[in-house]
Every structure is written in structure tokens, then in C-alpha cells.
Design a protein around this motif. Sequence first.
Motif, PDB file in Angstrom:
ATOM      1  N   SER A 135     -20.538  13.804  20.781  1.00  0.00           N
ATOM      2  CA  SER A 135     -21.786  13.041  20.836  1.00  0.00           C
ATOM      3  C   SER A 135     -22.769  13.522  21.896  1.00  0.00           C
ATOM      4  O   SER A 135     -23.843  12.940  22.037  1.00  0.00           O
ATOM      5  CB  SER A 135     -21.478  11.558  21.103  1.00  0.00           C
ATOM      6  OG  SER A 135     -20.658  11.022  20.087  1.00  0.00           O
ATOM      7  N   MET A 215     -18.459  18.686  15.380  1.00  0.00           N
ATOM      8  CA  MET A 215     -17.585  17.516  15.420  1.00  0.00           C
ATOM      9  C   MET A 215     -16.148  18.004  15.528  1.00  0.00           C
ATOM     10  O   MET A 215     -15.698  18.780  14.687  1.00  0.00           O
ATOM     11  CB  MET A 215     -17.759  16.655  14.165  1.00  0.00           C
ATOM     12  CG  MET A 215     -18.894  15.670  14.244  1.00  0.00           C
ATOM     13  SD  MET A 215     -18.797  14.382  12.960  1.00  0.00           S
ATOM     14  CE  MET A 215     -19.220  15.307  11.489  1.00  0.00           C
ATOM     15  N   GLN A 222     -21.333  11.580  14.045  1.00  0.00           N
ATOM     16  CA  GLN A 222     -22.243  12.348  14.904  1.00  0.00           C
ATOM     17  C   GLN A 222     -23.664  12.038  14.469  1.00  0.00           C
ATOM     18  O   GLN A 222     -23.995  12.097  13.288  1.00  0.00           O
ATOM     19  CB  GLN A 222     -21.958  13.845  14.806  1.00  0.00           C
ATOM     20  CG  GLN A 222     -22.645  14.662  15.887  1.00  0.00           C
ATOM     21  CD  GLN A 222     -22.202  16.113  15.867  1.00  0.00           C
ATOM     22  OE1 GLN A 222     -22.478  16.847  14.921  1.00  0.00           O
ATOM     23  NE2 GLN A 222     -21.510  16.550  16.919  1.00  0.00           N
TER      24      GLN A 222
END
Length: 476
Positions: A135, A215, A222
Motif C-alpha cells: 500500500s 501486490m 491495492q
Amino acid sequence: MSSDQEHLRETDTEDRFDFKKEEAAAFKADQGLTEETIRLISEDKDEPEWMLKRRLRALNLWQEMPMPADWPGQPDLSEVDVNEIVPYIRPDVDVRAGVDDWEELPEDIKDTFDKLGIPEAEKNALSGVGAQYESEVVYQNMQERWEEKGVIFCNMDEAVQEHEEIVKEYFMTKCVPPSDNKFAALHGAIWSGGSFVYVPEDVTVEMPVQAYFRMNSEGMGQFEHTLIIAEPNSEVHYIEGCSAPKYSAFNLHSGGVEVIVKENAHVQYSTVQNWSKNTYNLNTKRAIAEKDATMEWISGSMGSKATMLYPSTILKGPGATDNHITIAFAGEGQNIDTGAKVYHNAPKTKSTIESKSISKDGGRTNYRGLVHIADGAENSSTSVECDALMFDNESTSDTMPYMEINESTVDVAHEATVGKIGDEDVFYLQSRGLDDDDAKQMIVSGFIEPITEELPIEYAVELNRLVELEMEGSLG
């Protein structure tokens, strides 16, 4: 062939994408999306109050809006349950210190992007690089010569802090309001990371800038946000790459992209997306082009279980131009629904849309597009071309163009072709010494060449290799 090109062709692309690291998080939100989660994330980022308010407003919209369910032929989204998604994972690296030295990254994260070729690309072909892991953006760098000209390339979390007034003016206010659709609202509530690009007036950034989004964790979402502002008479090429490893649980990608192209500016936005087949890819991307501005979208989409991706441009000023080029590839169990939207809201505006789709082993591709020409947008023109290539009788490809023409003095053209790889074509190539797989690969490479030739060589090679692996069934 140059040594760089030879190196890229010899790279084991499958191994580069299909690997994963042990999860190491400094902060990990609980599954689901609640007001408490939003407040915790905003607090963890030390955001200003106005951003928290925008997040909470988007959360309310998300809760109120229904899931898209009545579009003809749309991908099945019944498996998309945000309550099963971890919406925010901050990796175990001091990103808030602004890591701009590759060697300062933790070994597992550095190794991930080394395998994806990010440092090599930065050295050889790019003005700047951003790399997002989970993130957060963990690495960001820009060549000094562009910084000296006032070009800004940083992650969105830093932009909220360091360039607050610009972000406050443009973030989900003019291009993509959270009320646009349910997944735009979701994105507005939970966005994290992404890129901020600002190019001052009369500056041409001669080499592309790139962001790469990875990811790594299973069952996460995401939600990176990209905001690009090109002032009058400026030019920039932004390239985005995305990938995720194979997992049994589904992942969700719901990014947001906003591009402001001011008078006589030129922005090219290129993306090569290679998600794993457990990933739902549901993005909202939009540009506003002012007088005599040019916006170009180049998209390659493959790998995901389902994709709904329709970059749109509002041609706001006279003489503005928009060009869309898209490749979509669907294999077994995949539904890749892509297209483009263009709104001609001023006279003498021009748009072209070129879509290429490939389907095999029962996969489905679809072009879903909208061209709107407003009353008063006289002497505007648009051309839409959709070409589909299928490998077998089980695969499908559909074209769903929609045109709203409210002005009589315009030129409108639409062309669509659907074809199957012919036995005679394969036989001809086999008679020249190619085996069955190589013959089909050559046909597909020729089919997508008009699009790959628009990309820098590194990305054209990469896209061709990804398509080759999809044809082999090796990815995802």
C-alpha cells in the motif's frame, strides 16, 4: 539487436512475475472497510483534516451505491467482497523518510524490484522511478536535471504533505469524483500510495517517468492514486507497470488516475498490467484536455480473473485531441472487459480509439466504449476501430460501442473485425519452417504490432513476452 534488447528477450519473464515474499508489515489494517479503519489509516499517514473528510464522504458513497450488475455481458463481480479484503498494508520500511537510494531498501523488497527489472530500467531509459510495494511507495527518485526545471515526481502521500494546495484543488474534484461509480467511491475512501507528477509550463520531460505497483500479500487490496498535471506547452510520458503473484484467495486492485492536460500540453500515459488470475482489476481513469492539448492512453491488460477498465477523456477545449490504444488478452476463466470513453465538449476536437483483443481457451474479451459529441462541438471527428482475434470456437469476443452524437457537422467512423487464427495461415508459416506455437505467436505479434510500436523498446519487448506466456498458459 542491442545488448539491452537481447538481455530483455533472454529474461525469464515467468519467474520474474511468479514469485512472492514472506509478508513483513509495519502496519496492517483489519479486513473490511469501516469508518474506524479509514480513521486509523488517515492517522497512520498523519493526513490533514480535509483529506480525512474526503475519505469519509467517499466511504458513505460506497456504502450507498449498488454494485454494477446490469451491464450487458459484464464480468461477474459476485466474488468481490470488500469485507474479505485487507485494504491497507504498510510494508516494514521507513517510507516516510523518503527513500531515494535503492541500497537503503530492505533486502526482500529490493530483491522483488530487482527481479522486476526496475533499477535497470531507471538506469537505461527513465527520468524518474517510483516503486510501490503493497500500500505504500517504498522508493522514489528523479533525475536532478528535471528537478532543477521544477518538475515534481513524488508519491501521493508525500504530495498531500508537501504540495497540499495543488493536491487539494485537483484530488478527486475535477476528473474523478468519488460519486462517479461505486469503485471510484471505494478508491476515494481507501486510496494509498501512487504517483504525483507536476510539469511546469514550457518544460518537456524528454525521457519517461515510471511507477511500478506490486501486490505481494494474499487477500489484499491495492488502491494507488495517480495525479498528473501538465501545465501549458509542457510534455511528459508516464509509464505504469503492475503485477501480483499467484494466490488461492482473490485480490482486488482498484486504482484511480487523474490527468490534467492544459493548453497545448501533451501527456502520454502507458500501462502494462500483468495481474495474476486471482485478481479483480477495477480502475477509474480520466483525463481533461484543454485547448489544443493532446492526451494519449496506451494500455495492455492481461492476467486478471476479471478486468473492467475504460480510460476516459473530456475534450474540454477547442482543438483538443485524444488517442486510445488498447490490447486485451483473455485465457481460460478470464473476462477482460476494456474500452474507452471520450467526451467531445468543444469544437474541432478529435479522438481515435484502436482496440486489439485476443482470446483463447474459452476466455472472453469485450470492447465497451462511449463517444459523446456535444451540441456545439462542430467540426469534431472521431474514429473507432476494434479488432478481435480468437484461437478456438470456445472463446468469445464482443464489441459494444455506444455513440451519442448531438452535433451534425462532425465526422464519425466505426469499424470492427472479428477473426479466428486460420489453419491456412498457420500452415503457410509451418511450411516456412516454424512449428505450430511459433507460427501462432508470429501471427499474434503482427496483430498487436501497431500498439507495441508506440511503446519504448523495453516495454514493447516485455509486452510481447507477456503475451507469449499467456498463449503458453504459463502466467497467473
